[in-house]
Design an enzyme around this catalytic site. Structure first.
Site, mmCIF file in Angstrom:
data_model
loop_
_atom_site.group_PDB
_atom_site.id
_atom_site.type_symbol
_atom_site.label_atom_id
_atom_site.label_comp_id
_atom_site.label_asym_id
_atom_site.label_seq_id
_atom_site.Cartn_x
_atom_site.Cartn_y
_atom_site.Cartn_z
ATOM 1 N N GLN B 228 0.816 -1.214 0.000
ATOM 2 C CA GLN B 228 0.000 0.000 0.000
ATOM 3 C C GLN B 228 0.851 1.267 0.000
ATOM 4 O OE1 GLN B 228 -2.750 1.248 3.465
ATOM 5 N NE2 GLN B 228 -4.093 0.777 1.761
ATOM 6 N N LEU B 240 4.011 10.429 7.573
ATOM 7 C CA LEU B 240 2.593 10.244 7.304
ATOM 8 C C LEU B 240 1.754 11.426 7.791
ATOM 9 C CD1 LEU B 240 0.356 8.164 6.495
ATOM 10 C CD2 LEU B 240 0.311 7.504 8.888
ATOM 11 N N ARG B 274 -7.495 3.959 -0.618
ATOM 12 C CA ARG B 274 -6.142 4.526 -0.718
ATOM 13 C C ARG B 274 -5.483 4.236 -2.056
ATOM 14 N NH1 ARG B 274 -3.936 3.238 5.409
ATOM 15 N NH2 ARG B 274 -5.082 4.931 6.398
ATOM 16 N N HIS B 341 3.491 2.484 2.746
ATOM 17 C CA HIS B 341 2.878 2.576 4.067
ATOM 18 C C HIS B 341 2.600 1.222 4.719
ATOM 19 C CE1 HIS B 341 0.546 4.255 7.290
ATOM 20 N NE2 HIS B 341 -0.569 3.677 6.908
#
Lengths: 376, 564
Positions: B228, B240, B274, B341
């Site tokens: 991801q 982040l 996402r 991520h």
């Protein structure tokens, strides 16, 4: 890119060598962190440099160190800011204080910090039947405890706690701040017991000397000292806990003296704390005892010019007008229906919606224009 | 020799939850972590945890959103378990102390999150992971009599005897001493492998240890191609910015100031899943509509959220913006871009965390149940760690009752001691530094195994990984000491990362379609007829990994076109 010189305090217990300073130069942009600089040295020059680190973003709490003598997170301190505080153009990094050093920049948090955390019964103690769904609690109370919960257990406040330096048994800023997280939590049923415990402990909440060092040290805005003061206010004003350490009586005497004289009357403070909060306090046997005990300190203070004899005997004198102003402050603060506490997460600020929208449109346009000119 | 019914490797949310559940199940329990438990990377989870606790919500809706988010690659039996058990788990967290933020009536407040059809994300400001992790650690301290903690112990290998797990070999980081731990069951809860990428949102400790340890004793890995990329990371260092920002209403703008998500996801806009948002951003950047001085970013505009709300509910990213990007996010937009991520794949498990190796369990990011399939929804990872951590702990405790305590041979310790000795003695001549190899791995993966992939790029990545494996085998280190020798641990971690990277690239090459996080430029369509199946990767000695397939489990939802 710019050049920065680091001076790292090294210590390897296995080497039989005494601690020493180790100097390295790195090339990094000025807004990069001290941690990135240390890691650059570790990656390129000497992999044996010991430092705990993980997230690099001030969330995991691993990289607590002292930079130019100030405690903080290495990942949270920019190189340019660190350089500005350096004494001789070299950024000095060493292990945190008040905890034994294991190797280089790594300290034994278990022996000090975690032991103290475990001392304060660090878990929620609810009472009664467990509800089927969530406890229904006040919205603001949960936002309020978020400040003490924001603690990442990095140890920066423990490192430079002055009280802990002279009294290693002091529970300390981090553990006491953690207590507020339960005391302020409406789900916890042991607020009074927790407060009594910490008020009665001779190394508890009344040992803090308000030096503000932990507030400066904390990278997360937890402001441990403020949390300790909140514990005290709850213990005294809300629960009226009379403690063996005379914490409550001392606080009352302090407040009364400032209200009556505008400034602290040092000579009156001890007798009132121990003998009763009035002019007559000094005639109480307990006051006599503590006064006798403090004679050496008082003598030393007078000899070193910290207090004048006249001042010690008769206190400070403020002009009537100033005294009046002090009293107005008291009236105003004490006249509030509710105590107002500072909290990072609770802010009264809000912008006017329309103004904000217009302002925002302008800013974006400006950003886009600026960028276009760069591209062209 | 320490002996326990259940030994847990890793002390983030999955590990601590497993430990508490196993202890409650009556087992003797130990939890071991290479860092202090509160340093575990779960601490960085910001936005919240999903659960259908609103009376107007239904766990089936949460499950459907998760299935759709997974691009239909998630196993629906596991997703049903996760989503149906979510409300009780969140209530349990509330009862043991997590200070979830409340609404005006004192109930848990719920915020919007990506890919969700209604507000179902419970949160503590934007430090939800930290808040839960610290509360679980409070419970570990409370139950210290029942749970032994081995903090700062690094697991070097898993011990298998007679085809079942018998314990682990670990190194006390502080003293350098090696120890053998006997255990009837081992639960891996050691997190993901984000450090295979550079930059990444993951901490330096996320080096895929558990994935590689399991792989090396023959446990298959699944969905490893599914990596991801989070849509909102700082360009410079990959930090982040929580999805909670968009959940609170923030907009994404390209370099022309357009709210471009209108083109890609006209209904959900910034709150599409996402993979969709990251692809949209990368498309804008690739097509020359990026923002920032180099036009390689996107603006995240949080100024549309009332300032008071931002200060209360997004305090952490206010700090990150100020400290790491020099931007006051309450006053101006901040430049972001997609960044690595999360790894959806991992050690293949069933719904009780069991791997095919008797006695070996896995839970959390290290595992692949698979509840995330091709793409994980925001705020489903905390849920995954807790639900399957608990289930693994309960199951392992029950299994312990009918299992004999193994007594593995000391030879395993000696083997790892000499492995470490050999690393320390590697000569400097003709060898590269561990950090250099790691850096090359990270930048290679981030270039070729990212949002958009194609065969030539993946082949390049695979070739680099193979070369780095050879180089890593002789890479040299500086530290020859025993106390906190982080250098030697980094050398071992590098081996773990290379195993993970090889599995990721192999699986990404294998999947000749685009699904979820895997977008193959050379195969841009989803191809259900051929590829609606999991790719399993198993170790094959020192040869190329073995590739096989397993079926996706369907219960109530058939594949359909995915639109947001």
């Amino acid at each position: 890119m710019a050049e920065f010189t680091l001076r790292l305090r090294r210590y390897d217990p296995g080497s039989g060598r005494a601690p020493y300073w180790d100097q390295h130069t790195v090339e990094l942009e000025p807004h990069r962190s001290v941690l990135e600089a240390i890691l650059q040295v570790k990656d390129r020059v000497d992999g044996s440099i010991g430092i705990r680190c993980s997230c690099m973003a001030a969330i995991c709490g691993s990289c607590g160190v002292r930079i130019n003598g100030q405690p903080g997170l290495a990942c949270h301190t920019h190189l340019d800011r660190a350089l500005a505080c350096a004494r001789d153009g070299v950024i000095e990094v060493e292990a945190m204080g008040n905890m034994p050093i294991i190797k280089d920049l790594i300290v034994d948090m278990e022996k000090v910090h975690w032991k103290k955390i475990r001392r304060v019964t660090p878990w929620l103690l609810p009472e009664g039947v467990v509800p089927e769904r969530e406890h229904l609690v006040d919205r603001d109370a949960m936002v309020d405890v978020t400040q003490s919960m924001a603690c990442i257990q990095c140890g920066a406040c423990v490192s430079d706690c002055l009280t802990m330096e002279v009294d290693p048994l002091f529970i300390g800023p981090a553990a006491l701040a953690k207590v507020y997280r339960f005391v302020g939590d409406p789900r916890d049923a042991r607020e009074r017991e927790r407060l009594v415990d910490l008020a009665e402990d001779p190394h508890g909440m009344y040992s803090c000397t308000h030096c503000f060092k932990c507030i400066d040290a904390c990278p997360k805005g937890v402001a441990p000292m403020s949390q300790i003061m909140r514990l005290r206010r709850r213990a005294t004003s809300d629960w009226h806990i009379d403690d063996a350490n005379n914490g409550r009586r001392h606080e009352e005497a302090f407040v009364t003296l400032v209200r009556d004289y505008g400034l602290l009357h040092e000579a009156e403070l001890l007798p009132r704390s121990y003998g009763g909060n009035s002019w007559l306090g000094k005639f109480h046997p307990a006051a006599g005892k503590v006064l006798l005990e403090s004679l050496p300190v008082v003598t030393k203070a007078i000899l070193r010019g910290k207090v004048g004899i006249r001042q010690a005997m008769f206190g400070h004198k403020l002009p009537a007008q100033s005294l009046d102003q002090v009293q107005r402050i008291f009236d105003r603060v004490e006249g509030r229906p509710q105590r107002v506490e500072q909290n990072l997460y609770v802010s009264g600020e809000d912008d006017d919606g329309a103004a904000r929208a217009a302002d925002r449109a302008g800013r974006i346009e400006k950003a886009v224009t600026a960028q276009r000119s760069v591209v062209r | 020799m320490p002996s326990h019914d259940v030994l847990i490797i890793g002390a983030g949310l999955a590990g601590q939850r497993a430990a508490l559940a196993a202890a409650e199940g009556g087992a003797t329990v130990a939890i071991m972590s290479k860092v202090h438990p509160v340093r575990s990377h779960s601490v960085a989870a910001a936005g919240g945890i999903n659960a259908a606790i609103n009376v107007a919500d239904d766990w089936r809706s949460h499950a459907y959103d998760t299935v759709k988010g997974s691009d239909f690659l998630g196993d629906q039996d596991a997703i049903e378990i996760m989503c149906s058990e979510a409300p009780a788990e969140v209530m349990h967290l509330e009862h043991i102390g997590v200070a979830f933020h409340r609404n005006a009536t004192g109930e848990l407040d719920l915020r919007a999150f990506g890919g969700a059809s209604m507000n179902r994300t419970a949160y503590v400001a934007d430090i939800t992971g930290q808040a839960i992790l610290h509360v679980l650690y409070e419970q570990l301290m409370k139950h210290a009599h029942a749970i032994d903690r081995f903090e700062e112990w690094f697991t070097t290998s898993l011990v298998v005897e007679d085809g079942r797990v018998a314990g682990v070999v670990a190194r006390d980081v502080r003293s350098g001493a090696m120890e053998l731990f006997a255990a009837k069951n081992v639960i891996l809860a050691s997190g993901g492998a984000g450090q295979c990428f550079e930059p990444t949102t993951n901490g330096l400790i996320c080096t895929g240890d558990g994935i590689a340890l399991a792989y090396r004793i023959g446990a298959p890995l699944m969905d490893m191609e599914m990596v991801q990329y989070h849509p909102t990371c700082l360009p410079e260092n990959g930090f982040l910015i929580t999805e909670g920002a968009r959940g609170e209403g923030a907009h994404l703008l390209n370099g022309d100031g357009e709210r471009f998500m209108e083109k890609y996801a006209p209904n959900k806009l910034e709150l599409a899943s996402r993979d969709v948002v990251s692809r949209a951003e990368q498309t804008e950047i690739n097509e020359g509509r990026g923002a920032g001085p180099r036009r390689d970013g996107i603006y995240l505009d949080i100024t549309v959220v009332p300032r008071k709300r931002t200060l209360e509910a997004l305090r952490e990213i206010v700090n990150i913006g100020k400290d790491f990007a020099g931007v006051d996010i309450t006053r101006e937009p901040i430049l972001i871009r997609p960044g690595q991520h999360y790894v959806m794949g991992g050690v293949k498990t069933d719904v009780n965390g069991r791997t095919p190796i008797p006695g070996l369990y896995a839970a959390g990011e290290v595992a692949c149940v698979s509840v995330h399939g091709g793409n994980r929804l925001g705020a489903n990872s905390l849920l995954d760690t807790l639900i399957f951590g608990r289930r693994a702990g309960e199951h392992a405790a029950a299994r312990a009752a009918s299992t004999r305590m193994p007594s593995p041979s000391r030879a395993y310790v000696r083997a790892d001691e000499s492995m470490i000795e050999r690393i320390i003695r590697r000569p400097k001549e003709g060898a590269r530094r561990v950090s250099e190899i790691k850096h090359e791995l990270g930048t290679t993966m981030n270039e070729h195994v990212a949002v958009f992939r194609d065969e030539p790029g993946l082949r390049t990545a695979l070739a680099v990984v193979h070369r780095l494996k050879a180089e890593a085998a002789v890479a040299y280190i500086d530290d020859r000491g025993t106390v906190f020798n982080q250098d030697v641990l980094a050398a071992i971690e590098l081996g773990f990362m290379l195993d993970c990277a090889e599995a990721m690239v192999t699986a990404a090459l294998e999947r000749k379609e685009s699904r979820g996080a895997q977008f193959r430029v050379d195969f841009p369509q989803r191809n259900d007829a051929q590829w609606l199946k999991h790719i399993d990767i198993s170790r094959n000695g020192d040869g190329a990994p073995l590739v096989s397939y397993s079926a996706v489990t369907f219960t109530q939802w058939q594949p359909e076109e995915r639109k947001y």
